[in-house]
Design a protein around this motif. Structure first.
Motif, PDB file in Angstrom:
ATOM      1  N   LEU A  57       0.873  -1.171   0.000  1.00 36.53           N
ATOM      2  CA  LEU A  57       0.000   0.000   0.000  1.00 36.53           C
ATOM      3  C   LEU A  57       0.912   1.223   0.000  1.00 36.53           C
ATOM      4  O   LEU A  57       1.702   1.410   0.925  1.00 36.53           O
ATOM      5  CB  LEU A  57      -0.895   0.010   1.250  1.00 36.53           C
ATOM      6  N   THR A  76       0.978   5.256   0.032  1.00 30.18           N
ATOM      7  CA  THR A  76       0.115   6.395   0.318  1.00 30.18           C
ATOM      8  C   THR A  76       0.908   7.692   0.283  1.00 30.18           C
ATOM      9  O   THR A  76       2.125   7.698   0.411  1.00 30.18           O
ATOM     10  CB  THR A  76      -0.564   6.251   1.699  1.00 30.18           C
ATOM     11  N   GLN A 136      -6.941   4.067   5.058  1.00 29.84           N
ATOM     12  CA  GLN A 136      -5.547   3.626   5.094  1.00 29.84           C
ATOM     13  C   GLN A 136      -5.268   2.851   6.371  1.00 29.84           C
ATOM     14  O   GLN A 136      -4.650   1.781   6.352  1.00 29.84           O
ATOM     15  CB  GLN A 136      -4.605   4.817   5.006  1.00 29.84           C
ATOM     16  N   CYS A 183      -6.834  -0.572   6.276  1.00 25.09           N
ATOM     17  CA  CYS A 183      -6.046  -1.483   5.442  1.00 25.09           C
ATOM     18  C   CYS A 183      -4.839  -2.006   6.213  1.00 25.09           C
ATOM     19  O   CYS A 183      -4.577  -3.216   6.221  1.00 25.09           O
ATOM     20  CB  CYS A 183      -5.578  -0.781   4.172  1.00 25.09           C
ATOM     21  N   ARG A 184      -4.105  -1.096   6.862  1.00 20.88           N
ATOM     22  CA  ARG A 184      -2.917  -1.510   7.621  1.00 20.88           C
ATOM     23  C   ARG A 184      -3.280  -2.466   8.748  1.00 20.88           C
ATOM     24  O   ARG A 184      -2.535  -3.409   9.037  1.00 20.88           O
ATOM     25  CB  ARG A 184      -2.196  -0.286   8.185  1.00 20.88           C
ATOM     26  N   HIS A 197       3.449  -1.052   4.019  1.00 21.61           N
ATOM     27  CA  HIS A 197       2.940   0.300   3.796  1.00 21.61           C
ATOM     28  C   HIS A 197       4.110   1.247   3.564  1.00 21.61           C
ATOM     29  O   HIS A 197       5.042   1.297   4.363  1.00 21.61           O
ATOM     30  CB  HIS A 197       2.122   0.752   5.010  1.00 21.61           C
ATOM     31  N   HIS A 234       4.666   5.261   2.946  1.00 21.56           N
ATOM     32  CA  HIS A 234       4.003   6.566   2.943  1.00 21.56           C
ATOM     33  C   HIS A 234       4.992   7.636   2.506  1.00 21.56           C
ATOM     34  O   HIS A 234       6.150   7.640   2.929  1.00 21.56           O
ATOM     35  CB  HIS A 234       3.457   6.916   4.319  1.00 21.56           C
TER      36      HIS A 234
END
Length: 66
Positions: free
Chosen positions: A5, A7, A21, A24-25, A33, A35
């Motif tokens: 993911l 972001t 978000q 999802c995590r 993830h 970011h």
């Protein structure tokens, strides 16, 4: 199965806000993830192509997917 993911800070038209978000995590197994603290909106690949590519490349390398 590893998943990624990526972001960014929410920009115009963003579809995946902070609450989703976090969900999802917290919920999706095997999720990594990445970011980036820069703005990206609905068209993230057009807004931040280099950052997106770098995240995918690093993640793929870390999981032996290259």
């Amino acid at each position: 199965m590893p998943k990624l993911l990526v972001t960014f800070e929410p920009g115009p038209g963003v579809m995946l806000g902070p609450e989703l978000q976090k969900w999802c995590r917290d919920t999706i197994a095997g999720l990594d993830h990445a970011h980036h603290a820069v703005l990206a909106g609905h068209h993230t690949p057009e807004d931040q192509p280099a950052a997106l590519a770098a995240s995918i490349s690093a993640w793929a390398g870390a999981h032996g997917l290259r």
